[in-house]
Design a protein around this motif. Structure first.
Motif, PDB file in Angstrom:
ATOM      1  N   VAL A   1       0.838  -1.208   0.000  1.00 21.83           N
ATOM      2  CA  VAL A   1       0.000   0.000   0.000  1.00 21.83           C
ATOM      3  C   VAL A   1       0.868   1.250   0.000  1.00 21.83           C
ATOM      4  O   VAL A   1       0.578   2.224  -0.710  1.00 21.83           O
ATOM      5  CB  VAL A   1      -0.955  -0.001   1.210  1.00 21.83           C
ATOM      6  CG1 VAL A   1      -1.665   1.350   1.339  1.00 21.83           C
ATOM      7  CG2 VAL A   1      -1.975  -1.125   1.081  1.00 21.83           C
ATOM      8  N   TRP A   2       1.942   1.242   0.775  1.00 16.57           N
ATOM      9  CA  TRP A   2       2.837   2.404   0.779  1.00 16.57           C
ATOM     10  C   TRP A   2       3.345   2.707  -0.625  1.00 16.57           C
ATOM     11  O   TRP A   2       3.366   3.857  -1.055  1.00 16.57           O
ATOM     12  CB  TRP A   2       4.034   2.142   1.704  1.00 16.57           C
ATOM     13  CG  TRP A   2       3.699   2.178   3.156  1.00 16.57           C
ATOM     14  CD1 TRP A   2       2.646   2.811   3.738  1.00 16.57           C
ATOM     15  CD2 TRP A   2       4.430   1.549   4.215  1.00 16.57           C
ATOM     16  NE1 TRP A   2       2.662   2.610   5.097  1.00 16.57           N
ATOM     17  CE2 TRP A   2       3.752   1.849   5.417  1.00 16.57           C
ATOM     18  CE3 TRP A   2       5.578   0.770   4.266  1.00 16.57           C
ATOM     19  CZ2 TRP A   2       4.199   1.390   6.657  1.00 16.57           C
ATOM     20  CZ3 TRP A   2       6.030   0.316   5.494  1.00 16.57           C
ATOM     21  CH2 TRP A   2       5.350   0.625   6.668  1.00 16.57           C
ATOM     22  N   ILE A   3       3.767   1.678  -1.328  1.00 18.69           N
ATOM     23  CA  ILE A   3       4.321   1.866  -2.671  1.00 18.69           C
ATOM     24  C   ILE A   3       3.272   2.380  -3.644  1.00 18.69           C
ATOM     25  O   ILE A   3       3.506   3.343  -4.385  1.00 18.69           O
ATOM     26  CB  ILE A   3       4.923   0.541  -3.186  1.00 18.69           C
ATOM     27  CG1 ILE A   3       6.190   0.193  -2.402  1.00 18.69           C
ATOM     28  CG2 ILE A   3       5.239   0.637  -4.681  1.00 18.69           C
ATOM     29  CD1 ILE A   3       6.777  -1.165  -2.742  1.00 18.69           C
ATOM     30  N   THR A   4       2.108   1.760  -3.657  1.00 13.93           N
ATOM     31  CA  THR A   4       1.087   2.157  -4.628  1.00 13.93           C
ATOM     32  C   THR A   4       0.496   3.530  -4.330  1.00 13.93           C
ATOM     33  O   THR A   4      -0.014   4.201  -5.239  1.00 13.93           O
ATOM     34  CB  THR A   4      -0.045   1.111  -4.675  1.00 13.93           C
ATOM     35  OG1 THR A   4      -0.564   0.893  -3.352  1.00 13.93           O
ATOM     36  CG2 THR A   4       0.482  -0.206  -5.223  1.00 13.93           C
ATOM     37  N   GLU A   5       0.565   3.972  -3.071  1.00 15.11           N
ATOM     38  CA  GLU A   5       0.036   5.299  -2.730  1.00 15.11           C
ATOM     39  C   GLU A   5       1.009   6.417  -3.059  1.00 15.11           C
ATOM     40  O   GLU A   5       0.597   7.536  -3.360  1.00 15.11           O
ATOM     41  CB  GLU A   5      -0.325   5.352  -1.242  1.00 15.11           C
ATOM     42  CG  GLU A   5      -1.588   4.583  -0.895  1.00 15.11           C
ATOM     43  CD  GLU A   5      -1.959   4.750   0.566  1.00 15.11           C
ATOM     44  OE1 GLU A   5      -1.116   5.264   1.344  1.00 15.11           O
ATOM     45  OE2 GLU A   5      -3.092   4.367   0.938  1.00 15.11           O
ATOM     46  N   ARG A   6       2.313   6.131  -3.028  1.00 16.52           N
ATOM     47  CA  ARG A   6       3.309   7.182  -3.234  1.00 16.52           C
ATOM     48  C   ARG A   6       3.921   7.166  -4.641  1.00 16.52           C
ATOM     49  O   ARG A   6       4.283   8.224  -5.160  1.00 16.52           O
ATOM     50  CB  ARG A   6       4.428   7.036  -2.200  1.00 16.52           C
ATOM     51  CG  ARG A   6       3.978   7.235  -0.748  1.00 16.52           C
ATOM     52  CD  ARG A   6       3.528   8.675  -0.498  1.00 16.52           C
ATOM     53  NE  ARG A   6       4.603   9.608  -0.716  1.00 16.52           N
ATOM     54  CZ  ARG A   6       5.517   9.944   0.209  1.00 16.52           C
ATOM     55  NH1 ARG A   6       5.455   9.400   1.420  1.00 16.52           N
ATOM     56  NH2 ARG A   6       6.457  10.819  -0.068  1.00 16.52           N
ATOM     57  N   CYS A   7       4.060   5.990  -5.239  1.00 20.45           N
ATOM     58  CA  CYS A   7       4.681   5.890  -6.571  1.00 20.45           C
ATOM     59  C   CYS A   7       3.570   5.826  -7.624  1.00 20.45           C
ATOM     60  O   CYS A   7       3.289   4.765  -8.193  1.00 20.45           O
ATOM     61  CB  CYS A   7       5.572   4.656  -6.644  1.00 20.45           C
ATOM     62  SG  CYS A   7       6.879   4.607  -5.386  1.00 20.45           S
TER      63      CYS A   7
ATOM     64  N   LEU B   1      -6.348  -4.697  -5.825  1.00 18.29           N
ATOM     65  CA  LEU B   1      -7.010  -3.590  -5.129  1.00 18.29           C
ATOM     66  C   LEU B   1      -6.047  -2.426  -4.888  1.00 18.29           C
ATOM     67  O   LEU B   1      -6.408  -1.260  -5.086  1.00 18.29           O
ATOM     68  CB  LEU B   1      -7.565  -4.082  -3.790  1.00 18.29           C
ATOM     69  CG  LEU B   1      -8.751  -5.053  -3.864  1.00 18.29           C
ATOM     70  CD1 LEU B   1      -9.108  -5.561  -2.465  1.00 18.29           C
ATOM     71  CD2 LEU B   1      -9.951  -4.369  -4.507  1.00 18.29           C
ATOM     72  N   ALA B   2      -4.820  -2.748  -4.467  1.00 16.01           N
ATOM     73  CA  ALA B   2      -3.863  -1.693  -4.149  1.00 16.01           C
ATOM     74  C   ALA B   2      -3.409  -0.930  -5.388  1.00 16.01           C
ATOM     75  O   ALA B   2      -3.113   0.264  -5.312  1.00 16.01           O
ATOM     76  CB  ALA B   2      -2.648  -2.300  -3.444  1.00 16.01           C
ATOM     77  N   SER B   3      -3.384  -1.611  -6.518  1.00 12.38           N
ATOM     78  CA  SER B   3      -2.884  -0.966  -7.737  1.00 12.38           C
ATOM     79  C   SER B   3      -3.985  -0.360  -8.599  1.00 12.38           C
ATOM     80  O   SER B   3      -3.711   0.185  -9.665  1.00 12.38           O
ATOM     81  CB  SER B   3      -2.100  -1.982  -8.566  1.00 12.38           C
ATOM     82  OG  SER B   3      -2.934  -3.063  -8.961  1.00 12.38           O
ATOM     83  N   ALA B   4      -5.213  -0.439  -8.151  1.00 11.15           N
ATOM     84  CA  ALA B   4      -6.356   0.005  -8.960  1.00 11.15           C
ATOM     85  C   ALA B   4      -6.273   1.483  -9.331  1.00 11.15           C
ATOM     86  O   ALA B   4      -6.764   1.892 -10.391  1.00 11.15           O
ATOM     87  CB  ALA B   4      -7.661  -0.272  -8.213  1.00 11.15           C
ATOM     88  N   LYS B   5      -5.652   2.294  -8.485  1.00  7.70           N
ATOM     89  CA  LYS B   5      -5.604   3.733  -8.729  1.00  7.70           C
ATOM     90  C   LYS B   5      -4.359   4.184  -9.500  1.00  7.70           C
ATOM     91  O   LYS B   5      -4.160   5.382  -9.707  1.00  7.70           O
ATOM     92  CB  LYS B   5      -5.684   4.483  -7.398  1.00  7.70           C
ATOM     93  CG  LYS B   5      -6.999   4.282  -6.660  1.00  7.70           C
ATOM     94  CD  LYS B   5      -7.043   5.088  -5.381  1.00  7.70           C
ATOM     95  CE  LYS B   5      -8.375   4.894  -4.662  1.00  7.70           C
ATOM     96  NZ  LYS B   5      -8.439   5.680  -3.388  1.00  7.70           N
ATOM     97  N   LEU B   6      -3.536   3.231  -9.909  1.00  7.76           N
ATOM     98  CA  LEU B   6      -2.340   3.582 -10.694  1.00  7.76           C
ATOM     99  C   LEU B   6      -2.752   3.733 -12.151  1.00  7.76           C
ATOM    100  O   LEU B   6      -2.854   2.766 -12.900  1.00  7.76           O
ATOM    101  CB  LEU B   6      -1.270   2.495 -10.539  1.00  7.76           C
ATOM    102  CG  LEU B   6      -0.714   2.309  -9.119  1.00  7.76           C
ATOM    103  CD1 LEU B   6       0.293   1.156  -9.097  1.00  7.76           C
ATOM    104  CD2 LEU B   6      -0.052   3.586  -8.630  1.00  7.76           C
ATOM    105  N   GLU B   7      -2.999   4.953 -12.559  1.00  6.56           N
ATOM    106  CA  GLU B   7      -3.572   5.224 -13.876  1.00  6.56           C
ATOM    107  C   GLU B   7      -2.647   4.832 -15.026  1.00  6.56           C
ATOM    108  O   GLU B   7      -3.126   4.511 -16.125  1.00  6.56           O
ATOM    109  CB  GLU B   7      -3.934   6.710 -13.980  1.00  6.56           C
ATOM    110  CG  GLU B   7      -4.991   7.151 -12.968  1.00  6.56           C
ATOM    111  CD  GLU B   7      -5.313   8.625 -13.089  1.00  6.56           C
ATOM    112  OE1 GLU B   7      -4.636   9.308 -13.905  1.00  6.56           O
ATOM    113  OE2 GLU B   7      -6.220   9.093 -12.377  1.00  6.56           O
ATOM    114  N   ASN B   8      -1.338   4.855 -14.796  1.00  7.80           N
ATOM    115  CA  ASN B   8      -0.393   4.569 -15.883  1.00  7.80           C
ATOM    116  C   ASN B   8       0.048   3.107 -15.928  1.00  7.80           C
ATOM    117  O   ASN B   8       0.848   2.731 -16.786  1.00  7.80           O
ATOM    118  CB  ASN B   8       0.851   5.454 -15.753  1.00  7.80           C
ATOM    119  CG  ASN B   8       0.520   6.928 -15.862  1.00  7.80           C
ATOM    120  OD1 ASN B   8      -0.352   7.322 -16.633  1.00  7.80           O
ATOM    121  ND2 ASN B   8       1.214   7.757 -15.083  1.00  7.80           N
TER     122      ASN B   8
END
Length: 322
Positions: free
Chosen positions: A250-256, A277-284
Protein backbone atom coordinates in the motif's frame (compact mmCIF):
# COMPACT_ATOMS: atom_id res chain seq x y z
CA UNK A 1 37.29 -0.91 -80.86
CA UNK A 2 40.97 -1.55 -80.60
CA UNK A 3 40.88 -0.96 -76.83
CA UNK A 4 37.93 -3.33 -76.44
CA UNK A 5 39.79 -5.96 -78.43
CA UNK A 6 42.83 -5.63 -76.21
CA UNK A 7 40.67 -6.03 -73.11
CA UNK A 8 39.06 -9.15 -74.51
CA UNK A 9 42.43 -10.56 -75.43
CA UNK A 10 43.73 -9.92 -71.93
CA UNK A 11 40.67 -11.60 -70.34
CA UNK A 12 40.92 -14.77 -72.35
CA UNK A 13 44.68 -14.96 -72.67
CA UNK A 14 45.79 -18.46 -71.73
CA UNK A 15 49.00 -17.10 -70.30
CA UNK A 16 48.31 -16.19 -66.66
CA UNK A 17 49.80 -12.92 -65.52
CA UNK A 18 51.78 -12.63 -62.35
CA UNK A 19 49.78 -10.92 -59.61
CA UNK A 20 51.75 -8.77 -57.25
CA UNK A 21 50.22 -8.60 -53.76
CA UNK A 22 50.96 -5.51 -51.74
CA UNK A 23 51.86 -6.30 -48.15
CA UNK A 24 50.52 -3.74 -45.72
CA UNK A 25 51.48 -3.14 -42.14
CA UNK A 26 48.14 -2.86 -40.29
CA UNK A 27 49.91 -1.60 -37.21
CA UNK A 28 50.58 1.66 -39.04
CA UNK A 29 46.89 2.59 -39.30
CA UNK A 30 46.11 5.87 -37.59
CA UNK A 31 44.44 5.75 -34.20
CA UNK A 32 41.36 7.41 -35.70
CA UNK A 33 40.98 4.61 -38.26
CA UNK A 34 41.59 1.92 -35.66
CA UNK A 35 39.07 3.40 -33.26
CA UNK A 36 36.50 3.57 -36.04
CA UNK A 37 37.09 -0.12 -36.78
CA UNK A 38 37.00 -1.15 -33.12
CA UNK A 39 33.63 0.53 -32.69
CA UNK A 40 32.26 -2.17 -35.00
CA UNK A 41 33.63 -5.02 -32.89
CA UNK A 42 32.01 -6.68 -29.91
CA UNK A 43 33.40 -6.21 -26.43
CA UNK A 44 34.81 -9.73 -26.49
CA UNK A 45 36.51 -9.21 -29.86
CA UNK A 46 38.15 -6.02 -28.64
CA UNK A 47 39.17 -7.53 -25.32
CA UNK A 48 40.53 -10.83 -26.59
CA UNK A 49 41.63 -9.79 -30.07
CA UNK A 50 42.40 -6.16 -30.82
CA UNK A 51 44.03 -5.42 -27.46
CA UNK A 52 46.43 -8.34 -27.86
CA UNK A 53 47.55 -7.65 -31.43
CA UNK A 54 50.26 -5.03 -30.89
CA UNK A 55 51.05 -1.92 -28.90
CA UNK A 56 49.41 0.55 -31.31
CA UNK A 57 46.21 -1.52 -31.41
CA UNK A 58 46.22 -1.82 -27.64
CA UNK A 59 46.45 1.95 -27.25
CA UNK A 60 43.69 2.53 -29.82
CA UNK A 61 41.48 -0.07 -28.11
CA UNK A 62 41.64 2.01 -24.92
CA UNK A 63 39.97 5.01 -26.54
CA UNK A 64 37.37 6.36 -24.04
CA UNK A 65 34.62 6.42 -26.67
CA UNK A 66 34.78 2.62 -26.82
CA UNK A 67 33.83 2.31 -23.16
CA UNK A 68 30.64 4.31 -22.82
CA UNK A 69 28.89 0.98 -22.23
CA UNK A 70 30.22 -2.06 -20.36
CA UNK A 71 27.66 -4.84 -20.68
CA UNK A 72 28.64 -8.39 -19.68
CA UNK A 73 25.08 -9.72 -19.68
CA UNK A 74 25.32 -11.20 -23.22
CA UNK A 75 28.45 -13.09 -22.12
CA UNK A 76 26.70 -14.41 -19.02
CA UNK A 77 23.67 -15.46 -21.03
CA UNK A 78 25.79 -17.19 -23.66
CA UNK A 79 27.95 -19.00 -21.10
CA UNK A 80 24.94 -20.14 -19.09
CA UNK A 81 22.80 -20.88 -22.14
CA UNK A 82 20.05 -18.71 -20.67
CA UNK A 83 20.25 -20.25 -17.20
CA UNK A 84 20.49 -17.92 -14.18
CA UNK A 85 23.85 -18.94 -12.68
CA UNK A 86 26.66 -21.46 -12.35
CA UNK A 87 28.66 -22.49 -9.24
CA UNK A 88 31.95 -21.01 -10.48
CA UNK A 89 30.42 -17.55 -10.73
CA UNK A 90 29.95 -17.46 -6.95
CA UNK A 91 33.65 -18.03 -6.19
CA UNK A 92 36.27 -15.43 -5.14
CA UNK A 93 38.33 -16.33 -8.20
CA UNK A 94 35.54 -15.34 -10.57
CA UNK A 95 34.85 -12.16 -8.61
CA UNK A 96 38.48 -11.13 -9.10
CA UNK A 97 38.09 -11.53 -12.87
CA UNK A 98 35.01 -9.35 -12.96
CA UNK A 99 36.66 -6.78 -10.69
CA UNK A 100 39.71 -6.54 -12.93
CA UNK A 101 37.57 -5.86 -15.99
CA UNK A 102 35.39 -3.32 -14.19
CA UNK A 103 38.41 -1.40 -12.93
CA UNK A 104 40.00 -1.36 -16.39
CA UNK A 105 36.83 -0.16 -18.09
CA UNK A 106 36.42 2.59 -15.49
CA UNK A 107 39.93 3.84 -16.18
CA UNK A 108 39.71 3.55 -19.97
CA UNK A 109 36.31 5.28 -19.99
CA UNK A 110 37.80 8.47 -18.53
CA UNK A 111 34.51 9.56 -16.99
CA UNK A 112 32.41 8.69 -20.04
CA UNK A 113 30.97 5.36 -18.89
CA UNK A 114 27.18 5.55 -19.04
CA UNK A 115 26.17 1.92 -18.64
CA UNK A 116 27.55 -0.90 -16.45
CA UNK A 117 25.98 -4.35 -16.40
CA UNK A 118 28.01 -6.93 -14.48
CA UNK A 119 27.50 -9.64 -11.88
CA UNK A 120 29.52 -10.83 -8.90
CA UNK A 121 31.61 -7.70 -8.44
CA UNK A 122 32.98 -6.46 -5.10
CA UNK A 123 32.54 -3.34 -3.00
CA UNK A 124 36.04 -2.15 -3.88
CA UNK A 125 35.65 -2.42 -7.65
CA UNK A 126 32.18 -0.85 -7.72
CA UNK A 127 33.36 2.06 -5.58
CA UNK A 128 36.37 2.48 -7.87
CA UNK A 129 34.07 2.57 -10.90
CA UNK A 130 31.53 4.93 -9.32
CA UNK A 131 34.12 7.58 -8.46
CA UNK A 132 35.36 7.55 -12.07
CA UNK A 133 31.93 7.44 -13.76
CA UNK A 134 30.00 10.63 -12.99
CA UNK A 135 27.90 10.19 -16.15
CA UNK A 136 26.69 6.71 -15.24
CA UNK A 137 23.00 6.23 -16.02
CA UNK A 138 22.46 2.46 -15.94
CA UNK A 139 23.89 0.21 -13.22
CA UNK A 140 23.17 -3.51 -12.95
CA UNK A 141 25.16 -5.49 -10.36
CA UNK A 142 22.82 -8.36 -9.59
CA UNK A 143 24.07 -11.51 -7.83
CA UNK A 144 26.98 -9.62 -6.26
CA UNK A 145 27.25 -11.31 -2.88
CA UNK A 146 30.03 -9.01 -1.65
CA UNK A 147 28.32 -5.69 -2.28
CA UNK A 148 27.22 -3.69 0.78
CA UNK A 149 25.72 -0.31 1.58
CA UNK A 150 29.26 1.11 1.57
CA UNK A 151 29.68 0.90 -2.21
CA UNK A 152 26.10 1.94 -2.95
CA UNK A 153 26.64 5.08 -0.88
CA UNK A 154 29.58 5.90 -3.16
CA UNK A 155 27.37 5.31 -6.19
CA UNK A 156 24.71 7.61 -4.76
CA UNK A 157 27.28 10.33 -4.07
CA UNK A 158 29.11 10.28 -7.41
CA UNK A 159 26.52 9.02 -9.92
CA UNK A 160 23.50 11.29 -9.54
CA UNK A 161 22.37 10.72 -13.15
CA UNK A 162 21.38 7.09 -12.62
CA UNK A 163 17.98 6.24 -14.10
CA UNK A 164 18.10 2.44 -13.91
CA UNK A 165 19.37 0.33 -11.00
CA UNK A 166 19.41 -3.46 -10.62
CA UNK A 167 20.58 -4.75 -7.22
CA UNK A 168 18.76 -8.08 -7.40
CA UNK A 169 20.06 -10.87 -5.16
CA UNK A 170 22.53 -8.54 -3.41
CA UNK A 171 21.73 -9.58 0.15
CA UNK A 172 24.21 -7.32 1.95
CA UNK A 173 22.53 -4.24 0.49
CA UNK A 174 19.79 -2.91 2.78
CA UNK A 175 16.99 -0.36 2.77
CA UNK A 176 19.59 2.28 3.66
CA UNK A 177 20.98 2.03 0.13
CA UNK A 178 17.52 2.57 -1.31
CA UNK A 179 17.21 5.72 0.76
CA UNK A 180 20.59 7.06 -0.38
CA UNK A 181 19.89 6.33 -4.05
CA UNK A 182 16.43 7.87 -3.79
CA UNK A 183 17.75 11.05 -2.18
CA UNK A 184 20.65 11.58 -4.58
CA UNK A 185 19.40 10.17 -7.91
CA UNK A 186 16.24 12.06 -8.90
CA UNK A 187 16.26 10.60 -12.44
CA UNK A 188 15.74 7.02 -11.24
CA UNK A 189 12.74 5.43 -12.98
CA UNK A 190 13.68 1.70 -13.02
CA UNK A 191 14.46 -0.31 -9.87
CA UNK A 192 15.00 -4.06 -9.78
CA UNK A 193 15.30 -5.48 -6.27
CA UNK A 194 14.49 -9.15 -6.82
CA UNK A 195 15.53 -11.94 -4.44
CA UNK A 196 16.39 -15.59 -5.02
CA UNK A 197 13.54 -18.08 -4.63
CA UNK A 198 13.77 -18.65 -0.87
CA UNK A 199 10.51 -20.61 -0.92
CA UNK A 200 12.21 -23.50 -2.69
CA UNK A 201 15.96 -23.31 -1.93
CA UNK A 202 16.50 -26.68 -3.62
CA UNK A 203 16.53 -24.80 -6.91
CA UNK A 204 19.87 -23.25 -5.94
CA UNK A 205 21.48 -26.20 -4.20
CA UNK A 206 25.03 -26.75 -5.42
CA UNK A 207 25.14 -23.35 -7.10
CA UNK A 208 24.60 -20.57 -4.58
CA UNK A 209 26.48 -20.93 -1.25
CA UNK A 210 24.11 -22.19 1.45
CA UNK A 211 25.09 -19.49 3.93
CA UNK A 212 24.19 -16.89 1.35
CA UNK A 213 20.77 -18.39 0.77
CA UNK A 214 20.09 -18.27 4.52
CA UNK A 215 20.94 -14.55 4.54
CA UNK A 216 17.86 -13.60 2.51
CA UNK A 217 16.76 -10.07 3.57
CA UNK A 218 13.83 -10.02 5.98
CA UNK A 219 13.07 -6.27 5.93
CA UNK A 220 10.66 -6.21 3.00
CA UNK A 221 8.36 -3.58 4.48
CA UNK A 222 11.27 -1.34 5.46
CA UNK A 223 12.54 -1.49 1.89
CA UNK A 224 9.03 -0.76 0.62
CA UNK A 225 8.82 2.27 2.92
CA UNK A 226 12.15 3.58 1.59
CA UNK A 227 11.03 3.10 -2.00
CA UNK A 228 7.72 4.86 -1.35
CA UNK A 229 9.30 7.80 0.45
CA UNK A 230 12.40 8.43 -1.65
CA UNK A 231 11.54 7.08 -5.13
CA UNK A 232 8.13 8.51 -6.02
CA UNK A 233 9.08 8.92 -9.69
CA UNK A 234 9.56 5.21 -10.39
CA UNK A 235 7.94 3.78 -13.52
CA UNK A 236 9.29 0.23 -13.37
CA UNK A 237 9.58 -1.73 -10.10
CA UNK A 238 10.52 -5.39 -9.61
CA UNK A 239 10.40 -6.95 -6.14
CA UNK A 240 10.32 -10.69 -6.89
CA UNK A 241 10.27 -12.93 -3.81
CA UNK A 242 10.36 -9.90 -1.50
CA UNK A 243 9.02 -10.45 2.01
CA UNK A 244 6.99 -7.25 2.09
CA UNK A 245 3.43 -7.38 3.40
CA UNK A 246 0.22 -5.73 2.26
CA UNK A 247 1.23 -2.71 4.34
CA UNK A 248 4.40 -2.24 2.28
CA UNK A 249 2.43 -2.77 -0.92
CA UNK A 250 0.00 0.00 0.00
CA UNK A 251 2.84 2.40 0.78
CA UNK A 252 4.32 1.87 -2.67
CA UNK A 253 1.09 2.16 -4.63
CA UNK A 254 0.04 5.30 -2.73
CA UNK A 255 3.31 7.18 -3.23
CA UNK A 256 4.68 5.89 -6.57
CA UNK A 257 1.77 7.00 -8.75
CA UNK A 258 3.69 6.99 -12.07
CA UNK A 259 4.32 3.24 -12.07
CA UNK A 260 3.86 1.51 -15.42
CA UNK A 261 5.19 -1.93 -14.42
CA UNK A 262 4.89 -3.74 -11.08
CA UNK A 263 6.39 -7.20 -10.58
CA UNK A 264 5.61 -8.98 -7.28
CA UNK A 265 6.10 -12.53 -8.46
CA UNK A 266 6.86 -14.90 -5.58
CA UNK A 267 5.87 -12.47 -2.81
CA UNK A 268 4.41 -14.96 -0.33
CA UNK A 269 2.77 -12.36 1.92
CA UNK A 270 0.66 -10.90 -0.90
CA UNK A 271 -2.36 -12.24 -2.74
CA UNK A 272 -3.44 -11.48 -6.27
CA UNK A 273 -6.60 -9.88 -4.88
CA UNK A 274 -4.74 -7.49 -2.57
CA UNK A 275 -2.41 -6.53 -5.40
CA UNK A 276 -5.31 -5.75 -7.72
CA UNK A 277 -7.01 -3.59 -5.13
CA UNK A 278 -3.86 -1.69 -4.15
CA UNK A 279 -2.88 -0.97 -7.74
CA UNK A 280 -6.36 0.01 -8.96
CA UNK A 281 -5.60 3.73 -8.73
CA UNK A 282 -2.34 3.58 -10.69
CA UNK A 283 -3.57 5.22 -13.88
CA UNK A 284 -0.39 4.57 -15.88
CA UNK A 285 -0.01 0.91 -14.91
CA UNK A 286 0.40 -1.31 -17.98
CA UNK A 287 1.95 -4.49 -16.58
CA UNK A 288 1.10 -6.15 -13.27
CA UNK A 289 2.85 -9.41 -12.39
CA UNK A 290 0.97 -11.21 -9.61
CA UNK A 291 2.53 -13.43 -6.89
CA UNK A 292 1.61 -16.70 -8.59
CA UNK A 293 3.88 -19.64 -7.88
CA UNK A 294 4.11 -23.06 -6.28
CA UNK A 295 5.18 -23.40 -2.64
CA UNK A 296 6.51 -26.83 -1.55
CA UNK A 297 4.65 -28.63 1.27
CA UNK A 298 7.80 -28.46 3.37
CA UNK A 299 7.59 -24.66 3.43
CA UNK A 300 3.90 -23.81 3.85
CA UNK A 301 0.57 -25.58 4.13
CA UNK A 302 -0.44 -26.77 0.68
CA UNK A 303 -4.15 -26.19 1.27
CA UNK A 304 -3.53 -22.48 1.81
CA UNK A 305 -1.47 -21.96 -1.33
CA UNK A 306 -2.86 -24.72 -3.54
CA UNK A 307 -4.42 -22.25 -5.99
CA UNK A 308 -1.03 -20.87 -7.04
CA UNK A 309 0.35 -22.32 -10.26
CA UNK A 310 3.56 -24.25 -10.68
CA UNK A 311 6.84 -22.39 -10.76
CA UNK A 312 9.76 -24.75 -11.32
CA UNK A 313 12.62 -23.25 -13.34
CA UNK A 314 15.58 -25.37 -12.33
CA UNK A 315 19.01 -23.77 -12.15
CA UNK A 316 21.69 -25.54 -14.17
CA UNK A 317 25.47 -25.40 -14.11
CA UNK A 318 28.20 -24.40 -16.52
CA UNK A 319 31.58 -22.67 -16.46
CA UNK A 320 31.74 -19.02 -17.44
CA UNK A 321 35.04 -17.65 -18.69
CA UNK A 322 36.01 -14.07 -19.38
Amino acid sequence: MENESNVATDCFNSEPKEVVMEIRDWSELTSVCLTNIFHRLSLEDRWRGAMLACRSWFEAAKDPTLFSSFDLEPAFDAAGAGRPDTPFWWTPAFQRRVDAMLRSVSEFGAGGVREIRVRHCSDASLSFAAVRSPNLQILSVKNSQSLTDASISIVASYCSLIRELDISNCYEISYKSLEMIGKNCPNLIILKRNLLNWLDPSQHTGIVPEEYLRACPQDGDQEAASIAQFMPGLKHLELRFSKLSIKGLVWITERCRDLELLDFFGCANLTSRSLELASAKLENLKTLVKPNFYIPRSVFHAERYGHWRLYDERFQTNVFQI
